[in-house]
Scaffold this motif. Structure first.
Motif, mmCIF file in Angstrom:
data_model
loop_
_atom_site.group_PDB
_atom_site.id
_atom_site.type_symbol
_atom_site.label_atom_id
_atom_site.label_comp_id
_atom_site.label_asym_id
_atom_site.label_seq_id
_atom_site.Cartn_x
_atom_site.Cartn_y
_atom_site.Cartn_z
ATOM 1 N N MET A 70 -30.686 28.891 -67.842
ATOM 2 C CA MET A 70 -31.180 28.747 -66.459
ATOM 3 C C MET A 70 -32.654 29.159 -66.399
ATOM 4 N N PRO A 71 -33.513 28.298 -65.856
ATOM 5 C CA PRO A 71 -34.919 28.698 -65.705
ATOM 6 C C PRO A 71 -35.049 29.788 -64.648
ATOM 7 N N LYS A 72 -36.015 30.648 -64.846
ATOM 8 C CA LYS A 72 -36.281 31.693 -63.859
ATOM 9 C C LYS A 72 -36.983 31.064 -62.649
ATOM 10 N N ILE A 73 -36.484 31.372 -61.449
ATOM 11 C CA ILE A 73 -37.079 30.850 -60.224
ATOM 12 C C ILE A 73 -38.007 31.906 -59.637
ATOM 13 N N THR A 74 -39.220 31.507 -59.330
ATOM 14 C CA THR A 74 -40.199 32.437 -58.769
ATOM 15 C C THR A 74 -40.603 31.984 -57.374
ATOM 16 N N THR A 75 -40.559 32.909 -56.426
ATOM 17 C CA THR A 75 -41.021 32.626 -55.065
ATOM 18 C C THR A 75 -42.523 32.849 -55.002
ATOM 19 N N LEU A 76 -43.239 31.846 -54.511
ATOM 20 C CA LEU A 76 -44.703 31.956 -54.460
ATOM 21 C C LEU A 76 -45.191 32.497 -53.125
ATOM 22 N N PHE A 77 -44.705 31.935 -52.012
ATOM 23 C CA PHE A 77 -45.164 32.379 -50.694
ATOM 24 C C PHE A 77 -44.295 31.722 -49.625
ATOM 25 N N ASP A 78 -44.361 32.299 -48.422
ATOM 26 C CA ASP A 78 -43.701 31.689 -47.270
ATOM 27 C C ASP A 78 -44.454 30.420 -46.893
ATOM 28 N N LEU B 288 -50.110 33.728 -61.246
ATOM 29 C CA LEU B 288 -48.720 33.973 -61.632
ATOM 30 C C LEU B 288 -48.711 34.228 -63.136
ATOM 31 N N GLY B 289 -48.880 35.486 -63.517
ATOM 32 C CA GLY B 289 -49.011 35.778 -64.938
ATOM 33 C C GLY B 289 -50.230 35.051 -65.481
ATOM 34 N N GLN B 290 -50.031 34.239 -66.490
ATOM 35 C CA GLN B 290 -51.128 33.465 -67.071
ATOM 36 C C GLN B 290 -51.449 32.216 -66.263
ATOM 37 N N ARG B 291 -50.579 31.884 -65.331
ATOM 38 C CA ARG B 291 -50.753 30.616 -64.617
ATOM 39 C C ARG B 291 -51.602 30.820 -63.367
ATOM 40 N N ASN B 292 -52.496 29.887 -63.159
ATOM 41 C CA ASN B 292 -53.387 29.935 -62.007
ATOM 42 C C ASN B 292 -53.119 28.655 -61.211
ATOM 43 N N LEU B 293 -52.544 28.814 -60.037
ATOM 44 C CA LEU B 293 -52.151 27.671 -59.214
ATOM 45 C C LEU B 293 -52.847 27.745 -57.863
ATOM 46 N N PHE B 294 -52.802 26.654 -57.120
ATOM 47 C CA PHE B 294 -53.231 26.714 -55.725
ATOM 48 C C PHE B 294 -52.431 25.711 -54.920
ATOM 49 N N ALA B 295 -52.317 26.026 -53.638
ATOM 50 C CA ALA B 295 -51.552 25.177 -52.723
ATOM 51 C C ALA B 295 -52.443 24.789 -51.554
ATOM 52 N N VAL B 296 -52.209 23.584 -51.036
ATOM 53 C CA VAL B 296 -52.941 23.080 -49.869
ATOM 54 C C VAL B 296 -51.926 22.581 -48.857
ATOM 55 N N ASN B 297 -52.146 22.925 -47.596
ATOM 56 C CA ASN B 297 -51.354 22.342 -46.519
ATOM 57 C C ASN B 297 -52.192 21.233 -45.898
ATOM 58 N N VAL C 56 -38.434 24.073 -51.686
ATOM 59 C CA VAL C 56 -38.492 24.972 -50.533
ATOM 60 C C VAL C 56 -37.104 25.567 -50.364
ATOM 61 N N VAL C 57 -37.015 26.876 -50.490
ATOM 62 C CA VAL C 57 -35.749 27.582 -50.352
ATOM 63 C C VAL C 57 -35.894 28.604 -49.231
ATOM 64 N N GLU C 58 -35.156 28.393 -48.166
ATOM 65 C CA GLU C 58 -35.192 29.297 -47.008
ATOM 66 C C GLU C 58 -36.629 29.569 -46.557
ATOM 67 N N GLY C 59 -37.414 28.497 -46.463
ATOM 68 C CA GLY C 59 -38.778 28.616 -45.935
ATOM 69 C C GLY C 59 -39.790 29.157 -46.920
ATOM 70 N N LYS C 60 -39.389 29.270 -48.180
ATOM 71 C CA LYS C 60 -40.330 29.775 -49.182
ATOM 72 C C LYS C 60 -40.551 28.724 -50.267
ATOM 73 N N ILE C 61 -41.796 28.661 -50.740
ATOM 74 C CA ILE C 61 -42.132 27.761 -51.841
ATOM 75 C C ILE C 61 -41.739 28.444 -53.142
ATOM 76 N N CYS C 62 -40.911 27.777 -53.922
ATOM 77 C CA CYS C 62 -40.404 28.355 -55.171
ATOM 78 C C CYS C 62 -40.634 27.362 -56.312
ATOM 79 N N ILE C 63 -40.903 27.919 -57.481
ATOM 80 C CA ILE C 63 -41.010 27.072 -58.669
ATOM 81 C C ILE C 63 -40.142 27.657 -59.774
ATOM 82 N N ALA C 64 -39.702 26.778 -60.654
ATOM 83 C CA ALA C 64 -39.062 27.246 -61.874
ATOM 84 C C ALA C 64 -40.168 27.717 -62.796
ATOM 85 N N GLU C 65 -39.931 28.790 -63.517
ATOM 86 C CA GLU C 65 -40.979 29.399 -64.343
ATOM 87 C C GLU C 65 -41.585 28.387 -65.317
ATOM 88 N N ASP C 66 -40.789 27.444 -65.766
ATOM 89 C CA ASP C 66 -41.304 26.467 -66.732
ATOM 90 C C ASP C 66 -41.623 25.127 -66.076
#
Ligand code: FES
Length: 111
Positions: free
Chosen positions: A1-9, A23-32, A99-109
């Protein structure tokens, strides 16, 4: 099972806003943009460096494009496609999320 990480509401990023995420070594960004969240790796395809010059500053003045602060490349928000600048035709790397319960989530991989 991949690890699921919550990023933000999902409510944390208002319309027309952006947010950088380390996120550790990962550098991400989100745009609305128009009620849709787009998530990308924070790496310009021109030089392989982060896009922003100040925290959470990823968009051009009109908030119509993602803009790299180093040489000004412009990317479409919905596809991450460079339409002007030194990496014209290249793309940002999109990150798959849920989107899980209003939160943006990604699988670690996820990519
Ligand atoms: S590093 Fe982004 S346009 Fe050159």
């Amino acid at each position: 099972m991949p690890k699921i990480t919550t990023l933000f509401d999902i409510d944390e990023i208002g319309e027309g806003a952006a947010k950088g995420i380390q996120l550790g070594q990962r550098n991400l960004f989100a745009v609305n943009h128009q009620g849709q969240i787009y998530l990308y790796e924070n790496r310009c395809p021109h030089k392989g460096i982060p896009l922003e010059w100040m925290p959470d500053t990823f968009l051009d003045a009109e908030k119509q494009y993602i803009q790299c602060s180093t040489h000004g490349a412009l990317f479409t928000i919905d596809q991450g496609l460079c339409i002007a600048g030194p990496c014209n035709g290249a793309s940002l790397k999109p990150i798959t999320y849920d989107v899980v319960e209003g939160k943006i989530c990604i699988a670690e991989d996820s990519d």
